[in-house]
Write a protein that holds these residues in place. Structure first.
Motif, PDB file in Angstrom:
ATOM      1  N   ALA A  53       3.091   6.432   2.028  1.00  9.73           N
ATOM      2  CA  ALA A  53       3.083   7.578   0.735  1.00  9.73           C
ATOM      3  C   ALA A  53       4.847   7.042   0.090  1.00  9.73           C
ATOM      4  O   ALA A  53       4.707   6.869  -0.920  1.00  9.73           O
ATOM      5  N   ALA A  56       4.911   3.228  -0.998  1.00  9.01           N
ATOM      6  CA  ALA A  56       3.704   3.036  -2.235  1.00  9.01           C
ATOM      7  C   ALA A  56       4.993   2.012  -3.216  1.00  9.01           C
ATOM      8  O   ALA A  56       3.096   1.547  -3.402  1.00  9.01           O
ATOM      9  N   LEU A  97      -2.505   5.908  -2.971  1.00 12.37           N
ATOM     10  CA  LEU A  97      -0.499   5.533  -2.006  1.00 12.37           C
ATOM     11  C   LEU A  97       0.025   6.092  -2.990  1.00 12.37           C
ATOM     12  O   LEU A  97       0.463   6.699  -2.728  1.00 12.37           O
ATOM     13  N   TRP A  98      -0.001   6.478  -4.343  1.00 13.90           N
ATOM     14  CA  TRP A  98       0.712   7.027  -4.995  1.00 13.90           C
ATOM     15  C   TRP A  98       0.245   8.821  -4.569  1.00 13.90           C
ATOM     16  O   TRP A  98       1.078   9.182  -5.135  1.00 13.90           O
ATOM     17  N   GLY A 100      -0.594  10.252  -2.499  1.00 12.36           N
ATOM     18  CA  GLY A 100      -0.200  10.870  -1.105  1.00 12.36           C
ATOM     19  C   GLY A 100       1.167  11.236  -1.343  1.00 12.36           C
ATOM     20  O   GLY A 100       1.176  12.575  -0.713  1.00 12.36           O
ATOM     21  N   ARG A 101       1.700  10.312  -1.819  1.00 18.23           N
ATOM     22  CA  ARG A 101       3.458  10.590  -2.253  1.00 18.23           C
ATOM     23  C   ARG A 101       3.265  12.492  -2.959  1.00 18.23           C
ATOM     24  O   ARG A 101       3.080  13.632  -2.310  1.00 18.23           O
TER      25      ARG A 101
END
Lengths: 300, 364
Positions: A53, A56, A97-98, A100-101
């Motif tokens: 994350a 990312a 991925l983004w 997850g941030r």
């Protein structure tokens, strides 16, 4: 009784004995954790998820918000899209991925804030007891009266969307249970003689709280808080799903699940991906907190 | 109070001494603690538990005063009152001639340095998350001693109580046995260099061999460190072994006080007689079948009228129900005087077994 020899108080032979190396508290926790492979694996998993994350922007192959009308709802492994595309043709790898941030931030930060605030209220209520306890704990009971999802929806609904408000909502929802755990632990510690012994040595309340109470309350509260991380992620996803959290086109696991659900008959596996991400993360957090609870349990 | 018992050591040698050898270490004057019982919607006080009801006594310097009584008679409440761990309702403490008080006299902080307590439960009286060295050093650190010096003192004290510092100082309470923990508790209580140590059932939870070790340790420390003890226990054998004087409590009151030899050989109060009869005998011929004291103690919320013991006393008469017997002025009595709050011990009280008054003796 005088026939029993008194244990010599001077101990002449003691000086020669080697000093024993004894682990500190955290050292002994780590020693127990070292052989708990499930917990270690999950801890590694969480670290990997957090690293993914954090990095990312460098790891994601494409722009997570760039849509492509020609490549909507592609299956896993289609051309350059490793995990397919969503209903607007955006790359799922990049969006996960983004997302997850946002989701991890929603999982961890509200729990940290709620632990600080709720823990403080709980310790104060448990230590002082009486009227202070009544005021604090009855206020918490008001929040307890609502199911947590309903409470979150109500608060988020009145505050409006956005990341900041969503975090505030989650913090408020998580404070009462943490406060309850801290209060119970503190009132148990408060009744023990070592607190009275500390008072008898003339220590101030602040000093007793910091040197004697917090250290004993810390482990139950920390363990309980770590179980809340997964609940917080799921609550945040739920809020986003209902449109009360982050707004599109920002990537967030809950929001992705929400928007993809219409396509469940077209691309079931791609649709399930954000859900799988939530599942893996929350199971990892739960198992780690379980392992921590065992490792932090000081017994003979 | 000019008479000093033989056991009282030469207190003049102690630089902390202020009042001289004839001045008692601690005088307790008419101390009272009633716990309110609250009930109902408005949380009103509906009754009171008379836990400690008007108790007076004194402890001479270098003396060991034993306090005995059944469970629930207020022994531990008394100990906590002396330590200022609970607020008292009434009464005064005089520490070596100075009144302890909020406004005038010795500040409570100074009392805490002179008066320390060893708790009954050796397990819960040590912080499970602190190495024992830190538990011992905590008090001195709070009182402003530098951490390094406090640590050295803690190591010294561990040696004094018979635990090798380099072996034990970094251990946690769960790594110690019950007897070792109680030694650490004693070391912790000694860390502030007190003059009077209150031992609240300090050896009751230990097995007999360890109990003997700790008792011997206490006797050694008393001589080394010029200590005075208040020894609270329900074990009459242990109290006889360690005490110079004994105070018997029943339902929050003192019923008998006197030197240990006089009190054990000639108990005046029927309650003390019953307690002493309850002791187990080594001689099978002296076994008793019937318990000398039957039933539970009466409810301290609503204690019996007159003498509080009359409901269980084999000698109870009408006078006992009507009038509470007085103990006499404990604070004016000399340490070797033997006092009992019983009508049978007081001439002219109206009890049939009371000793004759002078007038009766001479048939006037």
């Amino acid at each position: 009784m005088s026939v029993i020899p008194a244990d010599s108080a001077s101990l002449p032979a003691a000086q020669g004995a080697p000093a024993t190396k004894v682990r500190g508290y955290w050292g002994s926790v780590w020693n127990r954790l070292r052989y708990d492979y499930v917990t270690l694996f999950c801890l590694g998993l969480i670290i990997v998820i957090i690293l993914l994350a954090v990095f990312a922007p460098w790891l994601s192959p494409m722009d997570p918000e760039k849509s492509s009308m020609a490549n909507r709802l592609r299956p896993i492994g289609y051309k350059k899209y490793l995990l397919g595309t969503d209903e607007q043709g955006r790359d799922m790898v990049s969006r996960l991925l983004w997302g997850g941030r946002v989701s991890l931030m929603m999982g961890i930060l509200p729990v940290v804030f709620a632990t600080l605030v709720g823990g403080m209220f709980g310790v104060v209520a448990g230590y002082y007891g009486g009227k202070v306890n009544m005021v604090i704990m009855r206020t918490m009971d008001i929040f307890f009266a609502f199911p947590s999802v309903l409470l979150a929806v109500a608060i988020a609904g009145s505050l409006g969307g956005g990341i900041g408000n969503q975090m505030l909502t989650l913090t408020v929802v998580l404070i009462p249970p943490i406060c309850r755990v801290a209060e119970t632990a503190t009132s148990q510690v408060r009744a023990l003689d070592f607190v009275d012994a500390a008072r008898a040595s003339g220590a101030s309340t602040i000093s007793i709280l910091f040197s004697h109470v917090l250290i004993n309350v810390l482990s139950p509260v920390l363990v309980y808080s770590s179980t809340l991380v997964s609940i917080s992620i799921i609550l945040a996803s739920g809020l986003s799903f209902l449109g009360l959290g982050v707004s599109p086109p920002t990537a967030d696991w809950g929001l992705m699940l929400s928007t993809l659900r219409q396509s469940i008959y077209v691309q079931p596996i791609v649709t399930a991906l954000p859900g799988i991400a939530i599942l893996i993360t929350s199971i990892a957090f739960n198992l780690v907190s379980d392992g921590l609870r065992q490792a932090m349990d000081v017994k003979a | 109070m000019t008479l000093v018992t033989e056991t009282a050591i030469d207190a003049a040698a102690d630089p902390r001494d202020r009042g001289g050898p004839a001045q008692p270490m601690l005088i307790v004057e008419n101390i009272k603690k009633y716990f309110p019982i609250r009930a109902g919607l408005l949380n009103r006080k509906v009754a009171e538990v008379k836990a400690v009801d008007d108790i007076s006594f004194y402890v001479m310097k270098g003396e060991t005063l034993g306090i005995v009584g059944e469970s629930g008679c207020g022994k531990s409440t008394l100990a906590r009152l002396l330590m200022y761990l609970i607020e008292r309702d009434e009464g005064n403490l005089v520490l070596d001639g100075d009144l302890v008080g909020e406004k005038s006299g010795v500040p409570i902080d100074a009392l805490r340095r002179s008066l320390q307590m060893v708790f009954q439960d050796s397990y819960s009286s040590l912080n499970p998350r602190l190495p024992i060295e830190q538990s011992i050093a905590y008090g001195p650190k709070v009182q402003g001693i530098k951490p390094k010096k406090a640590k050295e003192q803690a190591q010294d004290l561990l040696g004094k109580v018979g635990l090798r510092p380099n072996l034990f100082s970094q251990r946690y309470p769960h790594e110690l046995s019950g007897g070792q923990k109680q030694r650490v508790n004693i070391a912790r209580a000694l860390a502030l260099d007190p003059r009077l140590l209150i031992l609240d059932e300090a050896v009751s939870a230990l097995d007999k061999s360890v109990e003997a070790q700790v008792l011997n340790l206490l006797s050694e420390l008393k001589e080394q460190l010029n200590l005075t003890y208040i020894f609270i226990s329900h074990d009459l054998h242990v109290v006889q072994y360690i005490s110079d004087r004994v105070l018997v409590m029943y339902l929050g009151q003192v019923v008998e006080i006197g030197p240990v030899d006089k009190l054990y050989s000639n108990p005046k109060h029927p309650y003390t007689q019953a307690l002493l009869a309850c002791r187990l005998s080594m001689d099978p011929d002296e076994r008793v079948d019937a318990a000398p004291l039957a039933g539970d103690p009466p409810n301290p919320v609503n204690p019996p009228s007159g003498c509080r013991f009359h409901t269980r006393c084999p000698h109870a008469e009408d006078i006992c129900m009507a009038k509470a017997p007085a103990l006499g002025d404990v604070l004016k009595a000399t340490p070797d005087q033997h006092l009992a709050a019983c009508h049978m011990a007081q001439a002219g009280s109206g009890h049939s077994k009371a000793p004759a008054t002078l007038a009766e003796l001479f048939n006037i």
